[in-house]
Design a protein around this motif. Sequence first.
Motif, PDB file in Angstrom:
ATOM      1  N   ASP A 117     -35.694   7.078  38.205  1.00  0.00           N
ATOM      2  CA  ASP A 117     -36.905   7.900  38.112  1.00  0.00           C
ATOM      3  C   ASP A 117     -37.805   7.791  39.335  1.00  0.00           C
ATOM      4  OD1 ASP A 117     -37.898   5.357  37.809  1.00  0.00           O
ATOM      5  OD2 ASP A 117     -38.745   5.682  35.813  1.00  0.00           O
ATOM      6  N   ARG A 144     -32.198  10.433  26.806  1.00  0.00           N
ATOM      7  CA  ARG A 144     -31.070   9.854  27.541  1.00  0.00           C
ATOM      8  C   ARG A 144     -31.243   8.345  27.693  1.00  0.00           C
ATOM      9  NH1 ARG A 144     -28.888   8.206  32.415  1.00  0.00           N
ATOM     10  NH2 ARG A 144     -26.726   8.908  32.599  1.00  0.00           N
ATOM     11  N   THR A 184     -32.049   5.893  33.610  1.00  0.00           N
ATOM     12  CA  THR A 184     -32.086   7.024  34.531  1.00  0.00           C
ATOM     13  C   THR A 184     -32.983   6.699  35.718  1.00  0.00           C
ATOM     14  OG1 THR A 184     -31.842   8.516  32.647  1.00  0.00           O
ATOM     15  CG2 THR A 184     -32.518   9.494  34.735  1.00  0.00           C
ATOM     16  N   VAL A 211     -34.813  13.319  29.313  1.00  0.00           N
ATOM     17  CA  VAL A 211     -34.631  12.046  30.019  1.00  0.00           C
ATOM     18  C   VAL A 211     -34.996  10.876  29.104  1.00  0.00           C
ATOM     19  CG1 VAL A 211     -35.484  10.609  31.919  1.00  0.00           C
ATOM     20  CG2 VAL A 211     -34.918  13.012  32.320  1.00  0.00           C
TER      21      VAL A 211
END
Length: 300
Positions: free
Chosen positions: A208, A188, A206, A185
């Motif tokens: 979260d 990413r 992302t 992540v």
Amino acid sequence: CDNELWDGALGTELRELFQTPVEMINQEEPMFDVIHLAPRNFTSIYPSHRNILKVVCSPNATTTVAHAEYDVEAEPQIVVTFQGPTVEAMVDYLKENGKSLMRVFEIAERDRTVNSAKAYGATDLENDIKRQFGIEMHLLRGYNKRNANQDFLWASLEYPVASQGFFIYTHPFAGKESITTEALVKARNKFASRIPGPSEGSYMTTLDRIPNIDNDGYVEFMPERKVVRINGCDWVELRGFWEVEGDFMGGPFVSYTTLDKATNKLITIDCYVFSPKEDKRNLLRALEHLIYGVSFTTQK
């Protein structure tokens, strides 16, 4: 399927199977759209549909089985005949083998996408990816390269009210700690930040955290993770949601990461969908299918 079967326990089991909700998208969508027809109505254009399930319950059946045929009335097409001697036997079969039955249709859908991309590919973009990352991909025409540098490439297919996109990136492999969910992540987010949002300074990241349904505030949220083997290669699959830092956009994503042994680097193919007004299943599924057309130009 006969009406009396469809309206009973067998039909209920079939609907629950094929209308299982798709994982990790923003609203509930079924794995497949289902149209029921009685045998007498199976005429006109219906025999040429690409996915057909014929349900036959007959005491003459000696066993309960599902049998697949291909390209019977059209091409490409799959026709599965599911038959058994009693409703009870057929329901029991579905409880034990239903996921395998549905998987047959999933694979047929996937193969159509891959074969279409091979036949009608975005050749220039495919060549760019091959030169930059040493992998062959098959992409349907319409994808355009949006940005690229030494370790990153972003491409998307834009519609009036939706977008299908993917980005490919490489980064160093430093052992198992590099492929934890947290590490993936983090990587990413590093590369997704190169994808700009609609307002100045905004960028992709992302998701979260999500609202706590029991109390006020938020709870931590991480993508779902599993290892999948595709074309002889192990990939770490992450499924989650992306959002835009500094603006209001978001949607589902699925990413695939593996080790390129030729370079000792991790390579990730990250696919995302933005479709705020329309369903997302088919858009995301088409992106997922891309990974099945990937091969490395160097020996794995």
